[in-house]
Design a protein around this motif. Structure first.
Motif, short mmCIF file in Angstrom:
data_model
loop_
_atom_site.label_atom_id
_atom_site.label_comp_id
_atom_site.label_asym_id
_atom_site.label_seq_id
_atom_site.Cartn_x
_atom_site.Cartn_y
_atom_site.Cartn_z
N LYS A 88 -5.56 -24.62 -24.97
CA LYS A 88 -5.39 -26.04 -24.67
C LYS A 88 -4.15 -26.26 -23.79
CE LYS A 88 -7.33 -28.68 -28.45
NZ LYS A 88 -6.96 -28.95 -29.83
N THR A 89 -3.07 -25.55 -24.15
CA THR A 89 -1.81 -25.73 -23.41
C THR A 89 -1.96 -25.26 -21.96
OG1 THR A 89 -0.65 -25.27 -25.46
CG2 THR A 89 0.66 -25.19 -23.46
N GLU A 90 -2.68 -24.17 -21.79
CA GLU A 90 -2.81 -23.62 -20.43
C GLU A 90 -3.89 -24.32 -19.60
OE1 GLU A 90 -3.35 -19.40 -20.25
OE2 GLU A 90 -1.21 -18.99 -20.45
N ASN A 91 -4.68 -25.15 -20.27
CA ASN A 91 -5.78 -25.82 -19.58
C ASN A 91 -5.26 -26.66 -18.40
OD1 ASN A 91 -8.32 -26.68 -19.04
ND2 ASN A 91 -8.39 -28.25 -20.64
N GLY A 92 -5.76 -26.36 -17.22
CA GLY A 92 -5.36 -27.12 -16.03
C GLY A 92 -4.05 -26.65 -15.41
N TRP A 93 -3.42 -25.68 -16.03
CA TRP A 93 -2.13 -25.17 -15.52
C TRP A 93 -2.40 -24.16 -14.41
CZ3 TRP A 93 1.06 -20.59 -17.47
CH2 TRP A 93 2.37 -20.66 -17.01
N ASP A 94 -1.80 -24.37 -13.24
CA ASP A 94 -2.12 -23.48 -12.12
C ASP A 94 -1.23 -22.23 -12.16
OD1 ASP A 94 -3.12 -22.37 -9.88
OD2 ASP A 94 -2.48 -23.96 -8.48
N TYR A 95 -1.52 -21.40 -13.14
CA TYR A 95 -0.66 -20.21 -13.29
C TYR A 95 -0.91 -19.20 -12.17
CZ TYR A 95 -4.75 -18.11 -15.52
OH TYR A 95 -6.01 -17.65 -15.78
N GLU A 96 -2.11 -19.27 -11.57
CA GLU A 96 -2.41 -18.27 -10.53
C GLU A 96 -1.49 -18.43 -9.33
OE1 GLU A 96 -6.36 -17.39 -9.31
OE2 GLU A 96 -7.03 -17.28 -11.39
N LYS A 97 -1.20 -19.68 -9.03
CA LYS A 97 -0.31 -19.94 -7.90
C LYS A 97 1.08 -19.34 -8.17
CE LYS A 97 1.45 -23.95 -5.56
NZ LYS A 97 1.50 -25.42 -5.73
N LEU A 98 1.54 -19.57 -9.40
CA LEU A 98 2.87 -19.05 -9.79
C LEU A 98 2.87 -17.52 -9.78
CD1 LEU A 98 3.51 -21.35 -12.87
CD2 LEU A 98 4.85 -21.33 -10.76
N GLN A 99 1.79 -17.00 -10.28
CA GLN A 99 1.66 -15.54 -10.37
C GLN A 99 1.67 -14.91 -8.98
OE1 GLN A 99 -1.79 -14.59 -12.90
NE2 GLN A 99 -2.73 -13.78 -11.06
N ASN A 100 0.89 -15.51 -8.06
CA ASN A 100 0.82 -14.93 -6.71
C ASN A 100 2.16 -15.04 -5.99
OD1 ASN A 100 -1.80 -14.28 -7.19
ND2 ASN A 100 -2.64 -16.13 -6.22
N LYS A 101 2.83 -16.16 -6.21
CA LYS A 101 4.13 -16.35 -5.57
C LYS A 101 5.14 -15.30 -6.09
CE LYS A 101 7.65 -19.85 -4.91
NZ LYS A 101 8.38 -20.66 -5.88
N ALA A 102 5.08 -15.06 -7.38
CA ALA A 102 6.01 -14.08 -7.97
C ALA A 102 5.73 -12.68 -7.41
CB ALA A 102 5.88 -14.08 -9.49
N ILE A 103 4.45 -12.35 -7.29
CA ILE A 103 4.11 -11.01 -6.78
C ILE A 103 4.58 -10.88 -5.33
CG2 ILE A 103 2.20 -9.43 -6.19
CD1 ILE A 103 0.72 -10.58 -8.67
N LYS A 104 4.34 -11.94 -4.55
CA LYS A 104 4.79 -11.92 -3.15
C LYS A 104 6.30 -11.77 -3.04
CE LYS A 104 1.90 -14.18 0.25
NZ LYS A 104 1.30 -15.50 0.35
N GLY A 105 7.01 -12.39 -3.97
CA GLY A 105 8.48 -12.36 -3.91
C GLY A 105 9.10 -11.12 -4.55
N SER A 106 8.26 -10.17 -4.99
CA SER A 106 8.80 -8.99 -5.68
C SER A 106 9.57 -8.08 -4.74
CB SER A 106 7.66 -8.14 -6.26
OG SER A 106 6.93 -8.88 -7.19
N GLN A 107 10.60 -7.46 -5.27
CA GLN A 107 11.24 -6.36 -4.53
C GLN A 107 10.50 -5.09 -4.93
OE1 GLN A 107 15.54 -5.69 -5.12
NE2 GLN A 107 15.48 -7.53 -6.41
N ILE A 108 10.19 -4.28 -3.93
CA ILE A 108 9.55 -3.00 -4.25
C ILE A 108 10.54 -1.89 -3.93
CG2 ILE A 108 7.60 -1.47 -3.78
CD1 ILE A 108 6.01 -3.94 -2.92
N ILE A 109 10.91 -1.14 -4.94
CA ILE A 109 11.96 -0.13 -4.77
C ILE A 109 11.35 1.26 -4.93
CG2 ILE A 109 14.13 0.72 -5.76
CD1 ILE A 109 14.43 -2.35 -6.61
N THR A 110 11.66 2.12 -3.98
CA THR A 110 11.11 3.48 -4.06
C THR A 110 12.22 4.55 -4.00
OG1 THR A 110 10.78 3.45 -1.69
CG2 THR A 110 8.86 2.96 -3.04
N SER A 111 13.45 4.08 -3.74
CA SER A 111 14.54 5.05 -3.64
C SER A 111 15.57 4.74 -4.73
CB SER A 111 15.14 4.96 -2.24
OG SER A 111 16.33 5.68 -2.20
N PHE A 112 15.95 5.75 -5.49
CA PHE A 112 16.81 5.51 -6.66
C PHE A 112 18.02 6.43 -6.64
CE2 PHE A 112 12.47 4.40 -7.57
CZ PHE A 112 12.58 3.16 -8.17
N LYS A 113 18.64 6.56 -5.49
CA LYS A 113 19.77 7.50 -5.35
C LYS A 113 20.97 7.03 -6.16
CE LYS A 113 17.50 10.14 -2.71
NZ LYS A 113 16.53 10.64 -3.67
#
Ligand code: ATP
Ligand code: MG
Length: 386
Positions: free
Chosen positions: A361-386
């Motif tokens: 009920k609480t999540e009903n109508g909540w646009d979590y996908e938009k938030l989720q996609n924005k967070a993924i887009k804004g992620s730092q991707i780190i591959t070097s750990f020197k």
């Protein structure tokens, strides 16, 4: 006498038609682990992995590195004698004459059936020599010195003190997994346990900077660096989580906040896994350890994903987990006191039996996908750990 490292593997040995794949991966991982010693040559001889030791090698370093290669049951630094009885006897005598022991046990394996004496005859004759010349006693159960003789192909390896490893499967032989890595004690151990079962891990961390300090990001990078000792390279996603938490504050009852945080974490981790072609997730959850880890709450969180969620610590106590964290050297990093996103905005008494209907009920109508996609887009991707 030349020296060799002799490596025994266990579980891989039981693999049927796939055995070569596991053995090749193990050899590749051993070469990578020992790379910095220089000039490593690996031979595969009758179910053993045999590596000639160069004089300039630091054997403590070799030991430290091999202890982190999954798939190895045990290894030993051995001497190679010329393969005739007289030489073996002389060499064995030279190697043990100055050792401090009262009782000993000798065990021979004779893989080369052309060698004149059988293994029990070698045990008997060499044992008698030690008793007579050094005045020591044979004791097969309570021995101070455990001596192995391995007659294989053209070699006669003499060795003492096998070093037990953690076994498992070589990293890279099971499917990859995404581990949700917090800065806590548990999730690095969970990642390492799945590395032990042959998985390569990609890490996802949820971070609430600037409400949590920059140091907590550094801490997570340091943890991945330690875990990378068990796998050659990895990727860490640091996902900005503060905006999502702020949105959750608006919709969720305070005692449900952590459940909603977790549902978003699971959704995002699964999306990242899909992007990376990875089929499963790993968490450091342990049943009942904290309020969010009751079976009701795990159910409430788990329902948002369809990928398998592996929880290698689910039946472990904190002290058991802590022992492993210390052993794998993540513990000291994990206990650094930086806040994690989950400590933000949470009440003292979170719900322990989440109500699924209330959540939907609480999540009903909540646009979590938009938030989720924005967070993924804004992620730092780190591959070097020197
Ligand atoms: P840990 O010691 O691993 O932080 P914990 O006992 O503190 O675990 P929780 O905080 O309830 O337990 O977290 C349960 C699991 O959820 C963690 O083991 C981890 O897999 C995941 N998790 C929690 N917080 C984060 C985060 N900030 N980033 C990524 N994963 C997280
Ligand atoms: Mg935590």
């Amino acid at each position: 006498m030349n020296r060799y490292i002799i490596i025994h593997y266990g579980e891989i040995y039981l693999k049927g038609g796939n055995r070569k794949f596991f053995e090749d991966k193990l050899i590749q991982n051993i070469k990578l682990a020992l790379d910095e010693l220089g000039g490593v040559k690996v031979k595969h001889i009758a179910g053993r992995i045999v590596i000639p030791i160069s004089q300039q090698w630091d054997l403590d370093l070799a030991k430290e590195k091999l202890l982190m290669v999954f798939g190895i049951e045990n290894f030993v630094f051995a001497w190679n004698s010329q393969q005739d009885y007289k030489s073996i006897e002389e060499n064995l005598y030279d190697l043990i004459k100055d050792k401090k022991f009262k009782t000993f046990r000798l065990s021979t394996r004779r893989n080369n059936k052309n060698f004149a004496l059988k293994s029990n005859e070698l045990d008997r004759d060499l044992g008698a020599m030690v008793v007579e010349k050094l005045k020591k006693k044979v004791d097969l159960t309570k021995f101070d010195l455990n001596c192995h003789l391995d007659i294989v192909r053209e070699f006669a390896f003499i060795c003492f003190d096998k070093i037990d490893c953690r076994g498992g499967l070589p990293v890279g032989t099971s499917g990859d997994l995404v581990c949700m890595l917090s800065g806590g004690i548990d999730s690095p151990v969970a990642a390492n346990m799945m590395q032990k079962r042959g998985s390569r891990i990609t890490y996802v961390n949820f971070d609430s900077y600037p409400s949590t300090p920059k140091e907590s990001q550094e801490k997570v990078k340091d943890l991945v660096k330690v875990l990378n000792d068990y796998q050659p390279e990895s990727k860490l996603y640091i996902v900005p989580f503060l905006d999502i938490q702020k949105e959750i504050l608006k919709i969720a009852p305070p005692d449900y906040r952590v459940i909603f945080y977790r549902r978003m974490m699971y959704r995002i981790a699964e999306k990242i896994a899909q992007k990376e072609n990875i089929l499963g997730l790993v968490t450091g959850e342990s049943l009942g350890q904290v309020a969010s880890q009751t079976i009701e709450n795990i159910t409430a969180v788990n329902e948002v994903v369809s990928s398998p969620v592996l929880r290698p610590l689910i039946g472990m106590n904190k002290d058991e987990i802590t022992i492993i964290a210390k052993q794998i050297k993540t513990y000291e990093l994990s206990i650094q006191p930086f806040d994690d996103c989950c400590s933000l905005f949470v009440p003292k008494h979170p719900v322990t039996k989440a109500d699924l209907q209330k959540i939907s009920k609480t999540e009903n109508g909540w646009d979590y996908e938009k938030l989720q996609n924005k967070a993924i887009k804004g992620s730092q991707i780190i591959t070097s750990f020197k």
